[in-house]
Motif scaffolding. Structure first.
Motif, short mmCIF file in Angstrom:
data_model
loop_
_atom_site.label_atom_id
_atom_site.label_comp_id
_atom_site.label_asym_id
_atom_site.label_seq_id
_atom_site.Cartn_x
_atom_site.Cartn_y
_atom_site.Cartn_z
N GLY A 282 17.73 -0.71 26.46
CA GLY A 282 16.65 -0.08 25.72
C GLY A 282 15.43 0.26 26.55
O GLY A 282 14.36 0.53 26.01
N ARG A 283 15.58 0.28 27.87
CA ARG A 283 14.45 0.59 28.73
C ARG A 283 14.32 2.11 28.92
O ARG A 283 15.22 2.86 28.58
CB ARG A 283 14.60 -0.10 30.10
N THR A 284 13.18 2.53 29.45
CA THR A 284 12.87 3.96 29.59
C THR A 284 12.58 4.27 31.05
O THR A 284 11.89 3.50 31.73
CB THR A 284 11.66 4.34 28.73
N GLY A 285 13.10 5.39 31.50
CA GLY A 285 12.86 5.81 32.88
C GLY A 285 12.29 7.21 32.95
O GLY A 285 12.45 8.02 32.03
N SER A 286 11.60 7.50 34.05
CA SER A 286 11.09 8.84 34.33
C SER A 286 11.85 9.37 35.54
O SER A 286 11.82 8.75 36.61
CB SER A 286 9.59 8.80 34.61
N ALA A 287 12.54 10.48 35.36
CA ALA A 287 13.36 11.06 36.43
C ALA A 287 12.72 12.34 36.95
O ALA A 287 12.34 13.21 36.18
CB ALA A 287 14.77 11.35 35.92
#
Length: 525
Positions: free
Chosen positions: A228-233
């Motif tokens: 459930g984590r969020t990343g910025s690509a």
């Protein structure tokens, strides 16, 4: 400055042969030294490092030619040696070659010709050998340097906290680091050679498709990570420069960097929740303060101040000061109320709690309504509004009130920062290749002013929350610092984009673009 002659050591126990060979070589431009046996030759070779070549007999007393070669090599001397032998001892010469001699010459009537040819060939061969050894040494040094660089890069890539993904031009994975594997719950060793679509179909694959559209601008998107984590690509094309051929740069692969921004998002959420809560708590007492202040001003102006009209200058100054101070209280209270309303508005938009009313609408009518709302303010400042709106603009799907809010906000900013001249409202149909659907038609609206402009260092920050560009020590009118961020939220919700073009002292152009509805969508609406 003359170049010194190549020095050759001639070794032979026969004085006649020794002098003959020396004369032949000196006549050809070489410098010679002599020795009568192998032991003398060894001593002279060790003492004189400028000797470039040895021409030696095979059979000599004290130390023969073959033993001389062995002793020289033991001493670490790589001087090339030509063996001179009689016709009857060719087998000995062959033994000498196998021991390390570079060539041999027969003692016959043709020695005068053959010795020069053989010496020249031997020197060239030895020079070539030295060059090859130098190339090998240089290659070994470069190889070691490349291995060190590769070790550094491997250590950086394998230990960096951000995920790294590299693909070829066909989006086949060529490199992935351990951090990327942890972020997406896969083993990085198993990714090499696989199609990105097969592994990251819902996350990174669409980003790579966008990069492959031959855009020169890096793309940023938000991706879902494991747990459930969020990343910025951030993705960009890897290009091969072809400056020497004059051809266009060729895309040979893609690079994607993924950063886990879960903590940053949580901090941002907590900050927004705090601001929203504080704003709500401030709204009620602030409304009371404003309400009672206005009541006080009304009573003072209608009841008390008339009773104090005594003609006394000091009393009149005090009355005027009180009146001005109350006006400041009301003005600053209203400004604070506007700030609180903007904060709440922005918080709702970011949280997705705004109710949007999207309907087909005419951008011409929206612009006319916004201009009408601002006309009186422009007239008071004597700034002209020029309309340059194309009559052939199709409908857009939008929330009418919100787009009017965007236009009014841009017009208000233009008025604040324009002291003279005019503000032009432009609207055109445009084809914008930066939209998700490459080449999608859009409506482009621009607010062009002749004001003070924006410095280059501030242009990238004008859409940040609570950011007001310019010198804070000047008396330039200021707002809440939330108008443009709200505009950005509204435009991006509609699938559009907003940007600014400006130079300090040359005015600004704020523009936004909204996608035009297709005929099918318009019919359904």
């Amino acid at each position: 400055m003359s170049i010194p002659a190549t020095k050759i050591l001639v070794v032979d126990d026969d004085i006649f042969v020794l002098e003959m060979l020396s004369s032949i070589l000196e006549a050809s431009g070489y410098s010679t030294v002599t020795a009568e046996n192998g032991l003398q030759a060894l001593e002279k070779s060790i003492a004189d490092p400028t000797i470039s070549l040895i021409v030696s007999d095979v059979n000599m007393p004290e130390m023969d030619g073959i033993q001389l070669i062995k002793e020289l090599r033991k001493q670490g001397l790589d001087v090339p040696i030509i063996m001179v032998t009689s016709v009857s001892s060719i087998s000995v010469a062959v033994d000498a070659l196998s021991s390390g001699a570079i060539d041999y010459v027969l003692k016959d009537e043709g020695i005068e010709e053959t010795i020069n040819i053989t010496v020249k060939r031997a020197l060239e061969k030895h020079q070539l050998k030295l060059q090859n050894l130098q190339l090998i040494a240089d290659l070994a040094a470069k190889t070691a340097e490349q291995e060190d660089t590769l070790s550094y890069l491997s250590a950086i890539i394998n230990n960096m906290p951000d995920g790294l993904l590299v693909t070829n031009a066909q989006t086949r994975i060529t490199l992935a680091n351990p951090a990327l594997g942890r972020m997406f719950g896969v083993r990085e060793a198993e990714l090499a050679g696989k199609e990105c679509q097969d592994v990251f179909s819902d996350n990174l694959a669409p980003l790579l498709d966008t990069i492959c559209s031959d855009s020169e601008i890096p793309f940023t998107t938000q991706v879902d990570l494991t747990d459930g984590r969020t990343g910025s690509a951030v993705g960009a094309a890897i290009r091969r420069k072809q400056a020497s051929t004059g051809k266009k740069e060729e895309i040979i692969g893609n690079l994607v960097i993924v950063r886990d921004i879960t903590s940053e998002k949580e901090i941002e959420r907590m900050k927004d929740d705090f601001i929203s809560t504080v704003s709500h708590e401030l709204r009620t007492p602030l409304t009371s303060v404003l309400g009672f202040t206005k009541v006080i001003r009304k009573k003072l102006e209608e009841v008390i101040f008339p009773q104090l009209s005594t003609g006394d200058a000091k009393t009149n100054r005090t009355v005027q000061q009180v009146s001005d101070n109350i006006g400041i209280i009301i003005s600053e209270g209203e400004r604070l109320t506007a700030l609180i309303n903007d904060v709440l508005d922005l918080s709702k938009m970011e949280a997705g709690k705004i109710e949007w009313k999207l309907e087909p609408d005419s951008i011409q009518e929206i612009l006319e309504q916004a201009i009408a709302a601002m006309t009186s303010l422009y007239e008071n400042k004597k700034i002209a509004i020029i309309k340059d709106i194309s009559p052939e603009i199709p409908c857009v799907s939008c929330d009418r009130d919100r787009i009017i809010q965007v236009v009014i906000n841009l017009l208000s900013n233009a008025l604040k920062f324009t002291d003279s001249g005019s503000v032009t409202v432009m609207a055109r149909r445009s084809t914008d290749k930066s939209f998700p659907d490459n080449g999608q038609d859009s409506v482009k609206v621009s607010i062009v002013d002749t004001g003070i402009g924006i410095a280059e260092k501030d242009r990238d920050n004008v859409f940040d929350k609570f950011k007001q560009v310019g010198d804070t020590l000047t008396d330039r009118p200021k707002g809440t610092g939330l108008g443009l961020p709200i505009c950005k939220q509204i435009v991006e919700y509609h699938g559009g984009k907003i940007w600014v073009e400006s130079s300090l002292g040359k005015g600004s152009v704020f523009s936004f673009a909204l996608p035009i509805m297709s005929e099918a969508d318009l019919f359904q609406k």
